[in-house]
Design a protein around this motif. Structure first.
Motif, PDB file in Angstrom:
ATOM      1  N   ALA A  80       0.832  -1.211   0.000  1.00 28.27           N
ATOM      2  CA  ALA A  80       0.000   0.000   0.000  1.00 28.27           C
ATOM      3  C   ALA A  80       0.862   1.254   0.000  1.00 28.27           C
ATOM      4  O   ALA A  80       0.611   2.195  -0.754  1.00 28.27           O
ATOM      5  CB  ALA A  80      -0.932  -0.006   1.210  1.00 28.27           C
ATOM      6  N   GLY A  81       1.891   1.278   0.841  1.00 27.67           N
ATOM      7  CA  GLY A  81       2.769   2.448   0.913  1.00 27.67           C
ATOM      8  C   GLY A  81       3.426   2.759  -0.416  1.00 27.67           C
ATOM      9  O   GLY A  81       3.581   3.925  -0.792  1.00 27.67           O
ATOM     10  N   GLY A  82       3.776   1.731  -1.159  1.00 31.30           N
ATOM     11  CA  GLY A  82       4.424   1.911  -2.451  1.00 31.30           C
ATOM     12  C   GLY A  82       3.512   2.474  -3.524  1.00 31.30           C
ATOM     13  O   GLY A  82       3.980   2.932  -4.568  1.00 31.30           O
ATOM     14  N   LYS A  83       2.208   2.469  -3.278  1.00 29.75           N
ATOM     15  CA  LYS A  83       1.254   2.980  -4.261  1.00 29.75           C
ATOM     16  C   LYS A  83       0.946   4.477  -4.077  1.00 29.75           C
ATOM     17  O   LYS A  83       0.279   5.077  -4.910  1.00 29.75           O
ATOM     18  CB  LYS A  83      -0.037   2.170  -4.188  1.00 29.75           C
ATOM     19  N   VAL A  84       1.425   5.060  -2.983  1.00 28.87           N
ATOM     20  CA  VAL A  84       1.103   6.457  -2.680  1.00 28.87           C
ATOM     21  C   VAL A  84       2.078   7.396  -3.384  1.00 28.87           C
ATOM     22  O   VAL A  84       3.299   7.220  -3.286  1.00 28.87           O
ATOM     23  CB  VAL A  84       1.134   6.700  -1.152  1.00 28.87           C
ATOM     24  N   GLN A  85       1.546   8.358  -4.095  1.00 24.41           N
ATOM     25  CA  GLN A  85       2.348   9.382  -4.775  1.00 24.41           C
ATOM     26  C   GLN A  85       2.085  10.723  -4.102  1.00 24.41           C
ATOM     27  O   GLN A  85       0.927  11.097  -3.914  1.00 24.41           O
ATOM     28  CB  GLN A  85       1.954   9.470  -6.252  1.00 24.41           C
ATOM     29  N   ALA A  86       3.134  11.453  -3.744  1.00 28.76           N
ATOM     30  CA  ALA A  86       2.973  12.767  -3.111  1.00 28.76           C
ATOM     31  C   ALA A  86       4.220  13.596  -3.373  1.00 28.76           C
ATOM     32  O   ALA A  86       5.262  13.059  -3.759  1.00 28.76           O
ATOM     33  CB  ALA A  86       2.738  12.613  -1.610  1.00 28.76           C
ATOM     34  N   SER A  87       4.085  14.883  -3.155  1.00 26.78           N
ATOM     35  CA  SER A  87       5.213  15.811  -3.259  1.00 26.78           C
ATOM     36  C   SER A  87       5.567  16.301  -1.863  1.00 26.78           C
ATOM     37  O   SER A  87       4.712  16.310  -0.963  1.00 26.78           O
ATOM     38  CB  SER A  87       4.831  17.013  -4.129  1.00 26.78           C
ATOM     39  N   PRO A  88       6.820  16.737  -1.646  1.00 28.15           N
ATOM     40  CA  PRO A  88       7.190  17.300  -0.345  1.00 28.15           C
ATOM     41  C   PRO A  88       6.279  18.474   0.018  1.00 28.15           C
ATOM     42  O   PRO A  88       5.778  19.183  -0.860  1.00 28.15           O
ATOM     43  CB  PRO A  88       8.634  17.758  -0.550  1.00 28.15           C
ATOM     44  N   PHE A  89       6.050  18.660   1.310  1.00 27.42           N
ATOM     45  CA  PHE A  89       5.234  19.780   1.781  1.00 27.42           C
ATOM     46  C   PHE A  89       5.766  20.267   3.124  1.00 27.42           C
ATOM     47  O   PHE A  89       6.570  19.592   3.770  1.00 27.42           O
ATOM     48  CB  PHE A  89       3.754  19.392   1.881  1.00 27.42           C
ATOM     49  N   ASP A  90       5.313  21.450   3.516  1.00 22.09           N
ATOM     50  CA  ASP A  90       5.748  22.051   4.786  1.00 22.09           C
ATOM     51  C   ASP A  90       4.674  21.870   5.845  1.00 22.09           C
ATOM     52  O   ASP A  90       3.486  22.102   5.596  1.00 22.09           O
ATOM     53  CB  ASP A  90       6.043  23.541   4.601  1.00 22.09           C
ATOM     54  N   LEU A  91       5.120  21.465   7.036  1.00 19.09           N
ATOM     55  CA  LEU A  91       4.258  21.333   8.206  1.00 19.09           C
ATOM     56  C   LEU A  91       4.865  22.216   9.290  1.00 19.09           C
ATOM     57  O   LEU A  91       6.067  22.099   9.580  1.00 19.09           O
ATOM     58  CB  LEU A  91       4.212  19.871   8.658  1.00 19.09           C
ATOM     59  N   VAL A  92       4.078  23.106   9.871  1.00 16.57           N
ATOM     60  CA  VAL A  92       4.569  23.997  10.923  1.00 16.57           C
ATOM     61  C   VAL A  92       3.888  23.617  12.232  1.00 16.57           C
ATOM     62  O   VAL A  92       2.655  23.712  12.354  1.00 16.57           O
ATOM     63  CB  VAL A  92       4.301  25.479  10.584  1.00 16.57           C
ATOM     64  N   LEU A  93       4.681  23.169  13.199  1.00 19.07           N
ATOM     65  CA  LEU A  93       4.169  22.835  14.529  1.00 19.07           C
ATOM     66  C   LEU A  93       4.275  24.098  15.383  1.00 19.07           C
ATOM     67  O   LEU A  93       5.379  24.561  15.671  1.00 19.07           O
ATOM     68  CB  LEU A  93       4.989  21.699  15.141  1.00 19.07           C
ATOM     69  N   ASP A  94       3.133  24.660  15.769  1.00 21.76           N
ATOM     70  CA  ASP A  94       3.166  25.951  16.463  1.00 21.76           C
ATOM     71  C   ASP A  94       2.269  26.009  17.698  1.00 21.76           C
ATOM     72  O   ASP A  94       2.092  27.068  18.298  1.00 21.76           O
ATOM     73  CB  ASP A  94       2.782  27.077  15.492  1.00 21.76           C
TER      74      ASP A  94
END
Length: 193
Positions: A80-94
């Protein structure tokens, strides 16, 4: 004689094997999380069991606790993990807050969850369902990084120095509850588009 917690019959509690998908911060981000966590604990006079920096993560999907490391679930999860396509993104923990519980988890969260994170969670969830693991996964998602478990009252929700995290992939992790570090079973890097 102490009861066997999971039916192994040896008299000692059986090991609990936990499987989950997670975002794992790199060392620089983990150090920032640790600095913020230490500051929150000091400013709130928090009586808590602090989480080691090497265990910081944001769970995407929890695949359950098991009597043994279930290779059938591992294989399906890796597929399942190998089927996921995504681009890098920013997450801000605030934001620092706490969830309810016996030892309430103290966590860092984002006041503005990126759409890419929600899409990643949904895409991975769909891949897990198609891989036959639908009964193992949650229907809701509250992204967070646990930094401590409170041994007193719940600390109030508070804004903290933002931790900027460039998320570039995700991983499948295994742990034996109470035994220390996580075992990396597989990991996937996002492709820049």
């Amino acid at each position: 004689m102490q009861p066997d917690l999971l039916g192994g019959g040896s008299g000692a509690p059986a090991a609990i094997h936990r499987l989950f998908f997670a975002l794992i911060p790199d060392e620089a981000v983990a150090k920032q999380i640790e600095t913020v966590a230490t500051g929150v604990a000091a400013s709130q006079l928090l009586r808590a069991r602090m989480v080691r920096r090497s265990r910081y993560h944001a769970t995407l999907h929890f695949l359950g606790d098991h009597h043994e490391l279930r290779q059938d679930i591992v294989r399906a999860a890796i597929s399942a993990g190998g089927k996921v396509q995504a681009s890098p993104f920013d997450l801000v923990l605030d934001t620092a807050t706490a969830f309810h519980g016996r030892e309430p988890p103290c966590v860092l969260r984002s006041s503005e969850e990126p759409a890419a994170l929600q899409t990643l969670w949904q895409d991975l969830r769909q891949a897990l369902v198609l891989a036959g693991l639908g009964s193992h996964i949650s229907r809701s998602f509250a992204p967070h990084v646990t930094f401590a478990y409170s041994r007193g009252g719940l600390p109030p929700s508070t804004r903290v120095e933002p931790v900027a995290w460039r998320v570039e992939g995700f991983a499948l992790l295994h742990s034996v509850v109470g035994a220390g570090e996580y075992q990396l079973l597989d990991a996937w890097r996002f492709q820049s588009r």
